[in-house]
Scaffold this motif. Structure first.
Motif, mmCIF file in Angstrom:
data_model
loop_
_atom_site.group_PDB
_atom_site.id
_atom_site.type_symbol
_atom_site.label_atom_id
_atom_site.label_comp_id
_atom_site.label_asym_id
_atom_site.label_seq_id
_atom_site.Cartn_x
_atom_site.Cartn_y
_atom_site.Cartn_z
ATOM 1 N N ARG A 1 35.613 -78.297 -22.447
ATOM 2 C CA ARG A 1 35.409 -78.431 -23.788
ATOM 3 C C ARG A 1 35.292 -77.155 -24.272
ATOM 4 N N VAL A 2 34.462 -76.311 -23.534
ATOM 5 C CA VAL A 2 34.351 -74.551 -23.923
ATOM 6 C C VAL A 2 35.698 -74.097 -24.123
ATOM 7 N N LEU A 3 36.384 -74.274 -23.024
ATOM 8 C CA LEU A 3 37.898 -73.410 -23.175
ATOM 9 C C LEU A 3 38.601 -74.153 -24.252
ATOM 10 N N ARG A 4 38.716 -75.317 -24.882
ATOM 11 C CA ARG A 4 39.317 -75.790 -26.051
ATOM 12 C C ARG A 4 38.669 -75.062 -27.499
ATOM 13 N N GLU A 5 37.455 -74.729 -27.287
ATOM 14 C CA GLU A 5 36.651 -74.232 -28.258
ATOM 15 C C GLU A 5 37.174 -72.814 -28.504
ATOM 16 N N VAL A 6 36.997 -72.055 -27.209
ATOM 17 C CA VAL A 6 37.334 -70.694 -27.159
ATOM 18 C C VAL A 6 38.828 -70.618 -27.783
ATOM 19 N N PHE A 7 39.727 -71.512 -27.172
ATOM 20 C CA PHE A 7 41.042 -71.515 -27.946
ATOM 21 C C PHE A 7 41.247 -71.384 -29.205
ATOM 22 N N LYS A 8 40.566 -72.468 -29.738
ATOM 23 C CA LYS A 8 40.360 -72.839 -31.279
ATOM 24 C C LYS A 8 39.925 -71.417 -32.084
ATOM 25 N N GLU A 9 38.874 -70.956 -31.504
ATOM 26 C CA GLU A 9 38.361 -69.759 -32.107
ATOM 27 C C GLU A 9 39.456 -68.565 -32.080
ATOM 28 N N LEU A 10 40.145 -68.508 -30.994
ATOM 29 C CA LEU A 10 41.022 -67.392 -30.760
ATOM 30 C C LEU A 10 42.515 -67.687 -31.461
#
Length: 118
Positions: A62-71
């Motif tokens: 979940r956190v990795l998906r959110e980081v990629f969405k932000e980047l």
């Protein structure tokens, strides 16, 4: 993250693993495979049982998906990415995971120069 931006099929993962390049740090391994003419990057995750139980693995994903969405605006579009999480990622906070992913993306030279740590 939209479904068409995800890598889900085994042959798609195999393509990135076999044809792509890898860059790593202690927390993540990033595989990148260039795909010319692609409108948007595609993103796949691999978090093994070594990382932790299902709750821990799902949190890391979940956190990795959110980081990629932000980047997303700062990542080169004509690539497929597969992130393999390593054991230390289980104990990291969001900001630490983001910092680590930015580090790996920079080493892979797929983070646009327009990105600043903000």
């Amino acid at each position: 993250m939209k479904k068409e931006y995800r890598i889900k099929k085994n042959n798609e993962f195999s393509f990135v693993f076999n044809e792509g390049k890898s860059v790593a740090n202690r927390q993540f391994v990033l595989y990148t495979a260039e795909k010319k003419g692609q409108e948007h990057f595609r993103f796949g995750l691999s978090v093994s049982k070594k990382v932790g139980n299902a709750v821990v693995r799902n949190r890391v994903k979940r956190v990795l998906r959110e980081v990629f969405k932000e980047l997303e605006p700062h990542v080169k579009k004509e690539f497929d990415y597969v992130v393999v999480a390593r054991k230390p990622a289980a104990d990291m906070e969001y900001s630490e995971i983001k910092k680590s992913m930015v580090h790996v993306l920079r080493r892979a030279r797929v983070l646009k120069s327009s990105y600043s740590n903000g």
